[in-house]
Motif scaffolding. Structure first.
Motif, PDB file in Angstrom:
ATOM      1  N   GLY A  85      45.938  51.815  24.500  1.00 42.17           N
ATOM      2  CA  GLY A  85      45.361  52.485  25.660  1.00 42.17           C
ATOM      3  C   GLY A  85      45.258  51.625  26.897  1.00 42.17           C
ATOM      4  O   GLY A  85      44.920  52.125  27.974  1.00 42.17           O
ATOM      5  N   TYR A  86      45.566  50.316  26.793  1.00 47.24           N
ATOM      6  CA  TYR A  86      45.492  49.416  27.944  1.00 47.24           C
ATOM      7  C   TYR A  86      46.866  49.313  28.605  1.00 47.24           C
ATOM      8  O   TYR A  86      47.872  49.194  27.919  1.00 47.24           O
ATOM      9  N   PRO A  87      46.934  49.304  29.930  1.00 44.55           N
ATOM     10  CA  PRO A  87      48.218  49.106  30.614  1.00 44.55           C
ATOM     11  C   PRO A  87      48.806  47.735  30.275  1.00 44.55           C
ATOM     12  O   PRO A  87      48.079  46.743  30.200  1.00 44.55           O
ATOM     13  N   PHE A  88      50.105  47.679  30.056  1.00 41.53           N
ATOM     14  CA  PHE A  88      50.761  46.398  29.779  1.00 41.53           C
ATOM     15  C   PHE A  88      52.245  46.539  30.106  1.00 41.53           C
ATOM     16  O   PHE A  88      52.744  47.639  30.357  1.00 41.53           O
ATOM     17  N   ALA A  89      52.941  45.406  30.128  1.00 36.60           N
ATOM     18  CA  ALA A  89      54.389  45.394  30.316  1.00 36.60           C
ATOM     19  C   ALA A  89      55.013  44.588  29.192  1.00 36.60           C
ATOM     20  O   ALA A  89      54.547  43.485  28.890  1.00 36.60           O
ATOM     21  N   SER A  90      56.055  45.128  28.570  1.00 38.87           N
ATOM     22  CA  SER A  90      56.687  44.447  27.440  1.00 38.87           C
ATOM     23  C   SER A  90      57.826  43.534  27.871  1.00 38.87           C
ATOM     24  O   SER A  90      58.372  42.799  27.046  1.00 38.87           O
ATOM     25  N   THR A  91      58.195  43.565  29.155  1.00 43.66           N
ATOM     26  CA  THR A  91      59.368  42.801  29.596  1.00 43.66           C
ATOM     27  C   THR A  91      59.066  41.829  30.730  1.00 43.66           C
ATOM     28  O   THR A  91      59.977  41.228  31.287  1.00 43.66           O
ATOM     29  N   MET A  92      57.816  41.680  31.086  1.00 41.43           N
ATOM     30  CA  MET A  92      57.412  40.729  32.128  1.00 41.43           C
ATOM     31  C   MET A  92      55.962  40.331  31.895  1.00 41.43           C
ATOM     32  O   MET A  92      55.244  41.023  31.168  1.00 41.43           O
ATOM     33  N   CYS A  93      55.518  39.252  32.504  1.00 38.53           N
ATOM     34  CA  CYS A  93      54.226  38.672  32.137  1.00 38.53           C
ATOM     35  C   CYS A  93      53.157  38.703  33.224  1.00 38.53           C
ATOM     36  O   CYS A  93      51.978  38.572  32.915  1.00 38.53           O
ATOM     37  N   ILE A  94      53.519  38.862  34.486  1.00 38.18           N
ATOM     38  CA  ILE A  94      52.538  38.681  35.544  1.00 38.18           C
ATOM     39  C   ILE A  94      51.394  39.683  35.446  1.00 38.18           C
ATOM     40  O   ILE A  94      50.218  39.331  35.592  1.00 38.18           O
ATOM     41  N   GLY A  95      51.708  40.951  35.150  1.00 35.36           N
ATOM     42  CA  GLY A  95      50.655  41.955  35.006  1.00 35.36           C
ATOM     43  C   GLY A  95      49.793  41.686  33.790  1.00 35.36           C
ATOM     44  O   GLY A  95      48.569  41.853  33.834  1.00 35.36           O
ATOM     45  N   ASN A  96      50.418  41.263  32.685  1.00 37.35           N
ATOM     46  CA  ASN A  96      49.660  40.952  31.472  1.00 37.35           C
ATOM     47  C   ASN A  96      48.752  39.745  31.681  1.00 37.35           C
ATOM     48  O   ASN A  96      47.620  39.716  31.177  1.00 37.35           O
ATOM     49  N   LEU A  97      49.237  38.757  32.414  1.00 38.75           N
ATOM     50  CA  LEU A  97      48.426  37.577  32.691  1.00 38.75           C
ATOM     51  C   LEU A  97      47.217  37.938  33.547  1.00 38.75           C
ATOM     52  O   LEU A  97      46.098  37.490  33.290  1.00 38.75           O
ATOM     53  N   ARG A  98      47.446  38.773  34.562  1.00 39.94           N
ATOM     54  CA  ARG A  98      46.335  39.219  35.409  1.00 39.94           C
ATOM     55  C   ARG A  98      45.305  40.001  34.593  1.00 39.94           C
ATOM     56  O   ARG A  98      44.096  39.751  34.685  1.00 39.94           O
ATOM     57  N   SER A  99      45.791  40.934  33.774  1.00 41.75           N
ATOM     58  CA  SER A  99      44.878  41.759  32.972  1.00 41.75           C
ATOM     59  C   SER A  99      44.130  40.928  31.935  1.00 41.75           C
ATOM     60  O   SER A  99      42.949  41.159  31.669  1.00 41.75           O
ATOM     61  N   GLY A 100      44.833  39.957  31.340  1.00 41.66           N
ATOM     62  CA  GLY A 100      44.196  39.101  30.349  1.00 41.66           C
ATOM     63  C   GLY A 100      43.077  38.263  30.946  1.00 41.66           C
ATOM     64  O   GLY A 100      41.992  38.146  30.366  1.00 41.66           O
ATOM     65  N   MET A 101      43.330  37.683  32.105  1.00 42.42           N
ATOM     66  CA  MET A 101      42.294  36.882  32.761  1.00 42.42           C
ATOM     67  C   MET A 101      41.152  37.753  33.265  1.00 42.42           C
ATOM     68  O   MET A 101      39.975  37.362  33.204  1.00 42.42           O
ATOM     69  N   ASP A 102      41.471  38.941  33.728  1.00 39.35           N
ATOM     70  CA  ASP A 102      40.441  39.877  34.172  1.00 39.35           C
ATOM     71  C   ASP A 102      39.493  40.217  33.024  1.00 39.35           C
ATOM     72  O   ASP A 102      38.266  40.227  33.184  1.00 39.35           O
ATOM     73  N   ALA A 103      40.072  40.518  31.849  1.00 38.33           N
ATOM     74  CA  ALA A 103      39.248  40.841  30.687  1.00 38.33           C
ATOM     75  C   ALA A 103      38.453  39.632  30.208  1.00 38.33           C
ATOM     76  O   ALA A 103      37.304  39.757  29.767  1.00 38.33           O
ATOM     77  N   LEU A 104      39.051  38.431  30.318  1.00 36.58           N
ATOM     78  CA  LEU A 104      38.356  37.218  29.887  1.00 36.58           C
ATOM     79  C   LEU A 104      37.149  36.939  30.779  1.00 36.58           C
ATOM     80  O   LEU A 104      36.072  36.567  30.291  1.00 36.58           O
ATOM     81  N   VAL A 105      37.310  37.116  32.080  1.00 33.80           N
ATOM     82  CA  VAL A 105      36.189  36.940  33.008  1.00 33.80           C
ATOM     83  C   VAL A 105      35.108  37.988  32.741  1.00 33.80           C
ATOM     84  O   VAL A 105      33.908  37.699  32.779  1.00 33.80           O
ATOM     85  N   ALA A 106      35.540  39.217  32.419  1.00 29.80           N
ATOM     86  CA  ALA A 106      34.579  40.275  32.091  1.00 29.80           C
ATOM     87  C   ALA A 106      33.780  39.905  30.853  1.00 29.80           C
ATOM     88  O   ALA A 106      32.561  40.149  30.796  1.00 29.80           O
ATOM     89  N   PHE A 107      34.429  39.291  29.866  1.00 31.96           N
ATOM     90  CA  PHE A 107      33.717  38.843  28.677  1.00 31.96           C
ATOM     91  C   PHE A 107      32.711  37.744  29.018  1.00 31.96           C
ATOM     92  O   PHE A 107      31.572  37.746  28.530  1.00 31.96           O
ATOM     93  N   GLY A 108      33.128  36.792  29.868  1.00 29.54           N
ATOM     94  CA  GLY A 108      32.223  35.725  30.258  1.00 29.54           C
ATOM     95  C   GLY A 108      30.992  36.240  30.996  1.00 29.54           C
ATOM     96  O   GLY A 108      29.913  35.670  30.896  1.00 29.54           O
ATOM     97  N   HIS A 109      31.177  37.350  31.717  1.00 26.60           N
ATOM     98  CA  HIS A 109      30.063  37.919  32.484  1.00 26.60           C
ATOM     99  C   HIS A 109      29.159  38.798  31.631  1.00 26.60           C
ATOM    100  O   HIS A 109      27.932  38.737  31.741  1.00 26.60           O
ATOM    101  N   SER A 110      29.772  39.618  30.757  1.00 29.36           N
ATOM    102  CA  SER A 110      28.994  40.613  30.009  1.00 29.36           C
ATOM    103  C   SER A 110      28.820  40.284  28.532  1.00 29.36           C
ATOM    104  O   SER A 110      27.990  40.901  27.859  1.00 29.36           O
ATOM    105  N   HIS A 111      29.608  39.321  28.031  1.00 29.10           N
ATOM    106  CA  HIS A 111      29.626  38.973  26.602  1.00 29.10           C
ATOM    107  C   HIS A 111      30.005  40.165  25.728  1.00 29.10           C
ATOM    108  O   HIS A 111      29.598  40.250  24.567  1.00 29.10           O
ATOM    109  N   ASP A 112      30.776  41.079  26.287  1.00 25.07           N
ATOM    110  CA  ASP A 112      31.270  42.235  25.557  1.00 25.07           C
ATOM    111  C   ASP A 112      32.478  41.802  24.729  1.00 25.07           C
ATOM    112  O   ASP A 112      33.526  41.427  25.269  1.00 25.07           O
ATOM    113  N   LYS A 113      32.346  41.867  23.405  1.00 18.98           N
ATOM    114  CA  LYS A 113      33.419  41.400  22.535  1.00 18.98           C
ATOM    115  C   LYS A 113      34.688  42.230  22.692  1.00 18.98           C
ATOM    116  O   LYS A 113      35.791  41.731  22.459  1.00 18.98           O
ATOM    117  N   ASN A 114      34.537  43.496  23.092  1.00 15.33           N
ATOM    118  CA  ASN A 114      35.718  44.312  23.318  1.00 15.33           C
ATOM    119  C   ASN A 114      36.588  43.735  24.432  1.00 15.33           C
ATOM    120  O   ASN A 114      37.817  43.768  24.366  1.00 15.33           O
TER     121      ASN A 114
END
Length: 234
Positions: free
Chosen positions: A142-171
Motif C-alpha cells: 500500500g506504500y508508493p515505491f519504485a522498483s527501477t529507481m531509488c531516489i523516491g524510495n530513499l526519500r520515503s525511507g528517510m521520511d518514515a525513519l524521521v517519523a519513527f524518531g518523532h512518534s516512536h510508531d513502530k509501523n
C-alpha cells in the motif's frame, strides 16, 4: 522479521516477496545498459536527459540520438502499460499486471540475442520494458515505491525513519526498513549485473528475465486473481 516480510492478504503484485525480485531485476537492467550497452541508463531517464541535453548543446546529434531514443522508448513504455491496464483490467483469468511482466520478459529475452552493433535498439527495448514495470508496479503493502529507481524510495525511507524518531510508531520504522531493503536489493541486482556483463556479455539480461519470472509466479497466487480481489473488497 515477520513484520518486514508479512503475510500479504491484498494483491500479490504489492507483496514484498514480489517487489524484491522486481527491484533486483530493475537494478540489473540499469547496470546492463550502462556497463554493457554504451553507458545508457535503462531506468534513470534523468541521467539520459542530462546527457541528451549536453549532446544537443555540443552539436553532437549522433550522441543526442543515443540518449533521446531510450527516453522516447521509456515514454512509450508507460503508455503501453496503461493501454494494457485499460484493455485488460476487467479480465478474470489473468491480471493485467501479469501481462505486463510477461511482455517485459519476452522483450528482454529478445534483447539478449542482439549483438553489440544493435545497442541502440537494445537500449530502446530495455527502456520500454522498464517503463512498463514502473507504470504497473507502484506500491508495496500500500506504500508508493519504485522498483527501477531509488531516489523516491530513499526519500520515503528517510521520511518514515524521521517519523519513527518523532512518534516512536513502530509501523513507521518497519515502513522505512522496507524502503531501505528495496534499495539494498536494487543495488544487489546492479552489482550482480555489473559482474555478469563481463562474463555473459549481451546475454546477461536473461538473468533479469529469470528474476521477473519469479515475480510472475508469485503473482499467480490466488490473492492476485480478480475474483479473489472482489471478495477481499466485500
Amino acid at each position: 522479521m515477520s513484520k518486514l516480510f508479512p503475510h500479504h492478504r491484498g494483491q500479490m503484485s504489492e507483496a514484498f516477496r514480489t517487489v524484491m525480485f522486481l527491484s533486483a531485476s530493475g537494478g540489473l537492467q540499469d547496470a546492463y545498459t550502462y556497463i554493457g550497452r554504451g553507458k545508457v541508463f535503462a531506468n534513470a531517464q534523468t541521467g539520459n536527459i542530462v546527457l541528451m541535453s549536453q549532446s544537443l548543446f555540443d552539436g553532437d546529434l549522433s550522441r543526442f540520438a543515443h540518449y533521446f531514443i531510450p527516453v522516447l522508448s521509456f515514454a512509450l513504455g508507460v503508455a503501453a502499460a496503461e493501454c494494457i491496464r485499460l484493455r485488460w483490467r476487467q479480465a478474470r483469468r489473468i491480471h493485467w499486471r501479469q501481462l505486463v511482466v510477461l511482455a517485459e520478459i519476452v522483450l528482454l529475452f529478445a534483447v539478449g540475442f542482439f549483438p553489440a552493433g544493435w545497442d541502440i535498439v537494445a537500449n530502446a527495448l530495455v527502456s520500454f520494458a522498464c517503463a512498463m514495470q514502473v507504470q504497473a508496479f507502484r506500491k508495496v503493502h500500500g506504500y508508493p515505491f519504485a522498483s527501477t529507481m531509488c531516489i523516491g524510495n530513499l526519500r520515503s525511507g528517510m521520511d518514515a525513519l524521521v517519523a519513527f524518531g518523532h512518534s516512536h510508531d513502530k509501523n513507521a520504522l518497519w515502513k522505512s526498513l522496507q524502503y531501505f531493503a528495496i534499495i539494498f536489493i536494487f543495488a544487489l541486482g546492479a552489482g550482480i549485473g555489473t559482474q555478469c556483463v563481463g562474463i555473459f556479455g549481451e546475454r546477461t539480461i536473461w538473468l533479469s528475465c529469470a528474476l521477473l519470472l519469479v515475480s510472475l509466479c508469485f503473482m499467480f497466487i490466488k490473492e492476485d486473481l480478480p475474483e479473489i480481489e472482489e471478495e477481499l473488497k466485500k
